[in-house]
Design a protein around this motif. Structure first.
Motif, PDB file in Angstrom:
ATOM      1  N   ALA A 143       6.101  -0.676  -5.895  1.00  0.00           N
ATOM      2  CA  ALA A 143       7.525  -0.644  -6.217  1.00  0.00           C
ATOM      3  C   ALA A 143       7.813  -1.419  -7.503  1.00  0.00           C
ATOM      4  N   VAL A 144       7.130  -2.540  -7.697  1.00  0.00           N
ATOM      5  CA  VAL A 144       7.303  -3.337  -8.916  1.00  0.00           C
ATOM      6  C   VAL A 144       6.861  -2.536 -10.139  1.00  0.00           C
ATOM      7  N   TYR A 145       5.737  -1.838 -10.021  1.00  0.00           N
ATOM      8  CA  TYR A 145       5.246  -0.990 -11.111  1.00  0.00           C
ATOM      9  C   TYR A 145       6.290   0.077 -11.468  1.00  0.00           C
ATOM     10  N   VAL A 146       6.838   0.723 -10.437  1.00  0.00           N
ATOM     11  CA  VAL A 146       7.835   1.765 -10.669  1.00  0.00           C
ATOM     12  C   VAL A 146       9.116   1.174 -11.252  1.00  0.00           C
ATOM     13  N   ALA A 147       9.512  -0.021 -10.767  1.00  0.00           N
ATOM     14  CA  ALA A 147      10.700  -0.680 -11.319  1.00  0.00           C
ATOM     15  C   ALA A 147      10.504  -0.972 -12.806  1.00  0.00           C
ATOM     16  N   PRO A 155      -0.800 -13.220  -6.224  1.00  0.00           N
ATOM     17  CA  PRO A 155       0.081 -12.049  -6.113  1.00  0.00           C
ATOM     18  C   PRO A 155       1.214 -12.030  -7.131  1.00  0.00           C
ATOM     19  N   ILE A 156       1.841 -13.173  -7.403  1.00  0.00           N
ATOM     20  CA  ILE A 156       2.973 -13.203  -8.328  1.00  0.00           C
ATOM     21  C   ILE A 156       2.553 -12.750  -9.726  1.00  0.00           C
ATOM     22  N   TYR A 157       1.440 -13.292 -10.223  1.00  0.00           N
ATOM     23  CA  TYR A 157       0.937 -12.890 -11.541  1.00  0.00           C
ATOM     24  C   TYR A 157       0.605 -11.400 -11.545  1.00  0.00           C
ATOM     25  N   PHE A 158       0.019 -10.911 -10.456  1.00  0.00           N
ATOM     26  CA  PHE A 158      -0.335  -9.495 -10.331  1.00  0.00           C
ATOM     27  C   PHE A 158       0.919  -8.629 -10.419  1.00  0.00           C
ATOM     28  N   PHE A 159       1.978  -9.029  -9.711  1.00  0.00           N
ATOM     29  CA  PHE A 159       3.215  -8.258  -9.731  1.00  0.00           C
ATOM     30  C   PHE A 159       3.824  -8.235 -11.131  1.00  0.00           C
TER      31      PHE A 159
END
Length: 469
Positions: free
Chosen positions: A57-61, A103-107
């Motif tokens: 979802a982050v990628y799409v956002a 995870p945060i850095y990945f997002f």
């Protein structure tokens, strides 16, 4: 430009601009293929299935926001400048993803990778349609958008190798996948340097001398490559040139002058975005968590699905130029929706193993892929040239935002709930595709083999369009 016969110059445009979809397919597939690995603590991230959906979802956002920002700049600054900037952003962000440590850095990295890809959609689709002859626009646009699935197939095979702990450690293989994507992007960047600015954009923005010089050079090259003399141009269009067009004017024209076309664009994008992002961001989880497929074998199941998705636009593309846009778009959307309902019923009855579920997906997405590609074709054709990139960006952002962000989030939770919940998600996707097909029947615009200026006159036109160079 519309009267030019197909030549080697056009192939340069296709390769230089169309290969971005291979990168997008690679990005999305890598996440889908390595999702099971990323849920393991040995990967160095240890994401939950819900966090995998969140990453999608982050990628799409990021893609939605990037498409809006860069789409506006594409109409203002030009096609070429922006399709170079957006590709550079993608390269930097995907390399950074390989070094994710939590995870945060990945997002964050996924967000900026998506922003680069989203910006590419607006810049590339507008440039392609303005450089490709009208009689070939449908098949070329569908084939280019369908090339996404070549990247998907490559990403699936690549993931199988990189996830094999006999070759690479659990916390190394998935990182290399993102690094190799950047290498492919760098090759595309080198080819893209030779793609010119759109002469249509140059002329409207007061660069008519540069536009004439560019078109004359292209005409001489095409005559040289084909050995054919071009017919003289008799038709003309009068333009009030301006260096920039305000955002308010763009919105007024797109939604005040063409409200039905706006409803059409939103319907097509929402339907395909929910279906694709919901299924493909979590397909590996469905196989591994619900059908007991080993994590390192799951990517192999995507290869035939990807090839089916690529075959749809390529084999059906010519029909969009000959039979017409409306019957083909409606048929592909409604047909794929009905087939997905049947697949969902069989899946819920638990009569499908991993192999037969893959077969069903191949059939569904053969038609769905042609329909999804036609969504990009539609919104790039049916609005005035000055708003083209922004129109693509807006409908991609809103449609993908609604369907592409909600879809992965829902399916990430559905996988945790079991087969019944996933089946319900398939039914939602099918309903949205069928609804979009019905909208196409009533509101579709027949743009096959027509000049862009005949489909929607430029805002800057001083009189009705009677032709175009």
């Amino acid at each position: 430009m519309d009267r030019l016969p197909w030549a080697g110059w056009h192939w340069m445009i296709v390769v230089g601009l169309g290969t971005v979809w291979i990168l997008d397919g690679l990005e999305v597939t890598i996440i889908g293929s390595i999702s099971d690995r990323l849920t393991q603590s040995s990967s160095g991230l240890g994401l939950t299935p819900s966090e995998i959906g969140l990453a999608a979802a982050v990628y799409v956002a990021g893609a939605c926001i990037g498409s809006l920002v860069f789409g506006y700049l594409t109409d203002r600054w030009g096609r070429k400048r922006l399709f170079m900037i957006t590709l550079l952003l993608y390269l930097l962000a995907t390399v950074a993803t390989a070094f994710s440590f939590n995870p945060i850095y990945f997002f964050i990295c996924r967000f900026f990778t998506g922003a680069g890809i989203g910006g590419e959609y607006a810049a590339i689709n507008s440039a392609i349609d303005e450089l490709i002859p009208a009689r070939h626009r449908g098949v070329v646009d569908l084939a280019i958008n369908g090339s996404y699935w070549l990247g998907a197939a490559f990403g699936a095979v690549l993931s199988v190798v990189l996830l094999n702990e006999g070759f690479f450690a659990a916390d190394i293989g998935w990182r290399l996948a993102f690094g190799l994507g950047a290498i492919l992007g760098l090759v595309v960047l080198l080819v893209r340097r030779h793609v010119p600015e759109s002469p249509r954009w140059m002329f409207i923005h007061g660069r008519n001398d540069q536009a004439e010089k560019l078109v004359e050079g292209v005409e001489h090259r095409v005559e040289r490559e084909t050995g054919r003399s071009l017919e003289p141009v008799n038709a003309s269009i009068t333009i009030h040139q301006r260096h920039s067009i305000g955002f308010g004017t763009i919105v007024k024209v797109a939604f005040g002058q063409y409200p039905k076309r706006s409803v059409l664009g939103l319907s097509l994008f929402i339907g395909q975005a929910f279906l694709y992002n919901a299924v493909f961001f979590t397909y590996a989880l469905v196989l591994t968590k619900l059908l007991d497929v080993p994590g390192d074998a799951a990517p192999w199941y995507l290869v035939p699905i990807a090839l089916g998705n690529f075959a749809g636009p390529v084999l059906l593309g010519r029909l969009f130029d000959s039979v017409g846009r409306r019957p083909m778009i409606a048929g592909c959307y409604i047909g794929s929706g009905v087939l997905l309902v049947l697949t969902g019923l069989l899946f819920q009855a638990q009569v499908l193993d991993a192999v037969w579920l893959t077969v069903c997906w191949c059939v569904v997405f053969f038609f769905a892929s042609a329909g999804a590609s036609s969504a990009y074709l539609t919104v790039s054709e049916i609005f005035p040239m000055e708003t083209r990139a922004m129109a693509i960006a807006f409908f991609y952002a809103v449609g993908t935002g609604l369907g592409g962000i909600i879809g992965p989030l829902l399916f990430g939770g559905f996988v945790e709930q079991g087969i019944g919940a996933v089946t319900f998600g398939y039914f939602i996707g099918a309903a949205l595709m069928i609804a979009a097909g019905v909208v196409e029947i009533f509101l579709g615009v027949e743009a096959a083999r027509k000049s862009l200026e005949d489909i929607a006159a430029p805002i800057s036109a001083a009189q009705p369009t009677v032709g175009t160079r």
